[in-house]
Design a protein around this motif. Structure first.
Motif, short mmCIF file in Angstrom:
data_model
loop_
_atom_site.label_atom_id
_atom_site.label_comp_id
_atom_site.label_asym_id
_atom_site.label_seq_id
_atom_site.Cartn_x
_atom_site.Cartn_y
_atom_site.Cartn_z
N LEU A 270 5.55 9.58 3.53
CA LEU A 270 4.65 8.46 3.79
C LEU A 270 4.21 8.47 5.25
CD1 LEU A 270 6.81 5.74 1.98
CD2 LEU A 270 4.75 6.85 1.08
N PRO A 271 2.92 8.26 5.53
CA PRO A 271 2.47 8.22 6.92
C PRO A 271 2.91 6.92 7.59
CG PRO A 271 0.64 7.72 5.45
CD PRO A 271 1.80 8.10 4.57
N ALA A 272 3.44 7.02 8.80
CA ALA A 272 3.89 5.85 9.56
C ALA A 272 3.40 5.99 11.00
CB ALA A 272 5.41 5.74 9.53
N GLN A 273 2.77 4.95 11.51
CA GLN A 273 2.23 4.99 12.87
C GLN A 273 3.27 4.51 13.87
OE1 GLN A 273 -1.09 2.37 13.81
NE2 GLN A 273 -1.98 3.94 15.14
N VAL A 274 3.46 5.29 14.92
CA VAL A 274 4.42 4.95 15.96
C VAL A 274 3.87 3.79 16.80
CG1 VAL A 274 5.66 5.77 18.00
CG2 VAL A 274 5.29 7.31 16.05
N MET A 275 4.68 2.75 16.96
CA MET A 275 4.31 1.60 17.79
C MET A 275 5.09 1.57 19.10
SD MET A 275 4.17 -1.24 14.75
CE MET A 275 3.61 -2.55 15.86
N GLY B 276 0.78 -1.22 0.00
CA GLY B 276 0.00 0.00 0.00
C GLY B 276 0.81 1.27 0.00
N VAL B 277 2.14 1.21 0.01
CA VAL B 277 2.98 2.40 -0.06
C VAL B 277 3.91 2.29 -1.26
CG1 VAL B 277 2.88 2.83 2.42
CG2 VAL B 277 4.74 1.43 1.49
N LEU B 278 4.37 3.44 -1.74
CA LEU B 278 5.30 3.47 -2.87
C LEU B 278 6.61 4.08 -2.39
CD1 LEU B 278 5.29 2.77 -5.92
CD2 LEU B 278 4.82 5.18 -6.36
N LEU B 279 7.66 3.28 -2.35
CA LEU B 279 8.95 3.70 -1.84
C LEU B 279 9.83 4.20 -2.98
CD1 LEU B 279 9.47 0.65 0.54
CD2 LEU B 279 8.75 2.94 1.19
N PRO B 280 10.69 5.19 -2.73
CA PRO B 280 11.45 5.81 -3.82
C PRO B 280 12.55 4.92 -4.37
CG PRO B 280 12.12 6.73 -1.70
CD PRO B 280 10.94 5.85 -1.43
N LEU B 281 12.64 4.91 -5.69
CA LEU B 281 13.73 4.28 -6.42
C LEU B 281 14.15 5.25 -7.52
CD1 LEU B 281 12.48 0.61 -7.11
CD2 LEU B 281 14.19 1.33 -5.44
N GLY C 203 15.67 -2.78 0.96
CA GLY C 203 16.44 -2.65 2.19
C GLY C 203 16.75 -1.20 2.49
N ILE C 204 16.43 -0.76 3.69
CA ILE C 204 16.73 0.61 4.10
C ILE C 204 17.17 0.61 5.56
CG2 ILE C 204 14.31 1.08 4.67
CD1 ILE C 204 16.65 3.67 3.07
N ARG C 205 18.29 1.25 5.86
CA ARG C 205 18.79 1.26 7.23
C ARG C 205 17.99 2.25 8.08
NH1 ARG C 205 22.89 -2.02 7.86
NH2 ARG C 205 24.22 -2.54 6.08
N PRO C 206 17.88 1.98 9.39
CA PRO C 206 17.07 2.85 10.27
C PRO C 206 17.48 4.32 10.21
CG PRO C 206 17.58 0.80 11.39
CD PRO C 206 18.37 0.79 10.10
N GLU C 207 18.76 4.60 10.04
CA GLU C 207 19.23 5.98 10.03
C GLU C 207 18.99 6.68 8.69
OE1 GLU C 207 22.93 3.32 9.52
OE2 GLU C 207 21.00 3.28 10.56
N LEU D 145 7.30 10.21 6.95
CA LEU D 145 8.70 9.88 6.70
C LEU D 145 8.96 9.73 5.22
CD1 LEU D 145 9.15 7.03 9.36
CD2 LEU D 145 9.55 9.48 9.68
N ARG D 146 10.23 9.91 4.88
CA ARG D 146 10.67 9.68 3.50
C ARG D 146 11.96 8.88 3.55
NH1 ARG D 146 11.23 14.56 2.03
NH2 ARG D 146 9.20 14.84 1.00
N PRO D 147 11.96 7.64 3.01
CA PRO D 147 13.23 6.91 2.91
C PRO D 147 14.18 7.65 1.96
CG PRO D 147 11.35 5.47 2.54
CD PRO D 147 10.83 6.88 2.48
N LYS D 148 15.44 7.70 2.32
CA LYS D 148 16.44 8.32 1.44
C LYS D 148 16.73 7.33 0.32
CE LYS D 148 18.48 10.93 5.26
NZ LYS D 148 19.68 11.15 6.10
N GLY D 149 16.09 7.55 -0.81
CA GLY D 149 16.19 6.58 -1.90
C GLY D 149 17.61 6.30 -2.35
N HIS D 150 18.50 7.31 -2.23
CA HIS D 150 19.89 7.09 -2.65
C HIS D 150 20.61 6.08 -1.77
CE1 HIS D 150 20.62 10.07 0.58
NE2 HIS D 150 21.76 9.43 0.71
N ALA D 151 20.07 5.80 -0.56
CA ALA D 151 20.73 4.88 0.36
C ALA D 151 20.04 3.53 0.42
CB ALA D 151 20.77 5.50 1.76
N ALA D 152 19.05 3.31 -0.45
CA ALA D 152 18.30 2.05 -0.43
C ALA D 152 19.04 0.95 -1.19
CB ALA D 152 16.92 2.27 -1.03
#
Length: 369
Positions: A291-296, A255-260, A276-280, A334-341
């Motif tokens: 992208l909306p992300a719910q805190v758990m 349901g989400v579209l991650l950057p490439l 694969g994306i690192r936490p940092e 949040l936005r994953p840093k696509g250059h680091a994926a």
């Protein structure tokens, strides 16, 4: 000092193969760490190099000699064990000089070598004490001193810090690294702690079920893991893995579209993969962006905040180098840093592509001229 060369080394216990035709070249003066999960064969491999385990097949060379069939005492190596293995009835000086005494070295030479090693390790004031009068860190220094006095071609360390508390482990790994920089003796270091390996070693060998998954410098393994196993093992917290499918628009996952990068999405469009994306490598953005992300779960770490989040159908960990006033149930964008994926093949786990390949861009480091 000497290089260590393993050629097609195999080890079998009964009908079970634990090392599978392993080839490895340890350079002269190098600090090489062997890492992997419990049972991967790293300690067995070290014990074969030391001569404490026989080799089922293949050869081991130290320097110009084939030592495969030699006794441990004839290999010109020194080993530091996890449990220190000190003689409780002997003084520090006697423990450190025991191997030289056993070889029949002159007493004056033994005393001088013990004195030099004690000076290097800060043990000069403790030479008349016995092991029971020492702290864990001091006992570890004595075990290291016993290895130093032998002036071997190769040092072998088998998880030497695992019995120490967390703070002392940090201190001791700095001392071991400083010792290597001073002596430049070829060193093989076994650990299950990838942080130890990352901070101490020139190169790291990642083992899995008796096979080498990848060999490289700490940053090479961190930025360009050969496969999903290495990517998961190197780095703390571990890399996030999100299954999905490549499209021309990006990576579609739950349901989400991650950057490439556009060219990568187009090149692999329709292919099932793991993102694969690192936490940092997550960044916060304003509501309505990203992208909306719910805190758990919120884990405050002082100067950093670690969050467990629900992103689409996936659970991910994000690490921010700041303090966040978030609570379970909150929604962050949040936005994953696509250059680091990274993209990994869904079946084989082999890395398909990393964005980008250069280390500097992946970690945001400037190039030093």
């Amino acid at each position: 000092m000497a290089e260590v060369i393993l050629s097609q080394v195999r080890k079998r216990f009964g009908a079970v193969d634990v090392i599978h035709g392993l080839d490895l070249h340890v350079r002269d003066g190098e600090f090489l760490a062997l890492v992997g999960p419990s049972g991967c064969g790293k300690s067995t491999l070290l014990r074969m190099i030391a001569g404490l385990e026989s080799v089922t097949h293949g050869s081991i060379g130290i320097g110009a000699r084939d030592v495969t069939e030699l006794d441990p005492k004839d290999r010109d190596i020194a080993m530091v064990f996890q449990n220190y293995a000190l003689y409780p009835h002997m003084t520090v000086a006697a423990n450190m000089g025991f191997s030289l005494e056993h070889r029949g070295s002159p007493k004056a030479e033994i005393a001088e070598r013990v004195r030099r090693a004690a000076e290097i390790l800060g043990l000069s004031q403790l030479l008349e004490r016995r092991p029971r009068q020492l702290s864990g860190g001091q006992r570890q220094r004595v075990a290291m001193g016993r290895a130093i006095v032998r002036d071997p071609q190769v040092f072998l360390f088998d998880e030497p810090l695992s019995n120490l508390d967390a703070q002392l482990r940090i201190v001791m790994r700095g001392e071991i690294k400083s010792l290597h920089q001073r002596l430049r003796t070829t060193t093989l270091y076994v650990t299950h702690d990838q942080v130890e390996a990352m901070t101490m070693a020139d190169r790291i060998v990642v083992l899995n079920a008796g096979r080498v998954e990848q060999v490289g410098s700490p940053l090479e393994l961190f930025d360009r893991p050969a496969n999903r196993f290495v990517a998961a093992f190197i780095g703390s917290p571990a890399m996030n893995f999100i299954p999905g499918r490549c499209t021309a628009e990006g990576f579609a996952a739950g349901g989400v579209l991650l950057p490439l990068p556009a060219e990568s999405g187009a090149a692999h469009a329709g292919r099932e993969a793991v993102y694969g994306i690192r936490p940092e490598h997550f960044e916060r953005c304003a509501a309505g962006e990203g992208l909306p992300a719910q805190v758990m779960l919120v884990e405050p770490l002082g100067s950093e905040t670690q969050l467990v989040l629900r992103l689409g159908d996936a659970q991910v960990i994000a690490l921010f180098h700041e303090r966040l006033s978030a609570a379970p149930g909150d929604v962050l964008h949040l936005r994953p840093k696509g250059h680091a994926a990274h993209l990994f093949d869904a079946r084989s786990g082999v890395r398909m592509v990393a964005f980008p390949d250069p280390v500097e861009a992946a970690v945001g480091m400037p190039r030093v001229a």
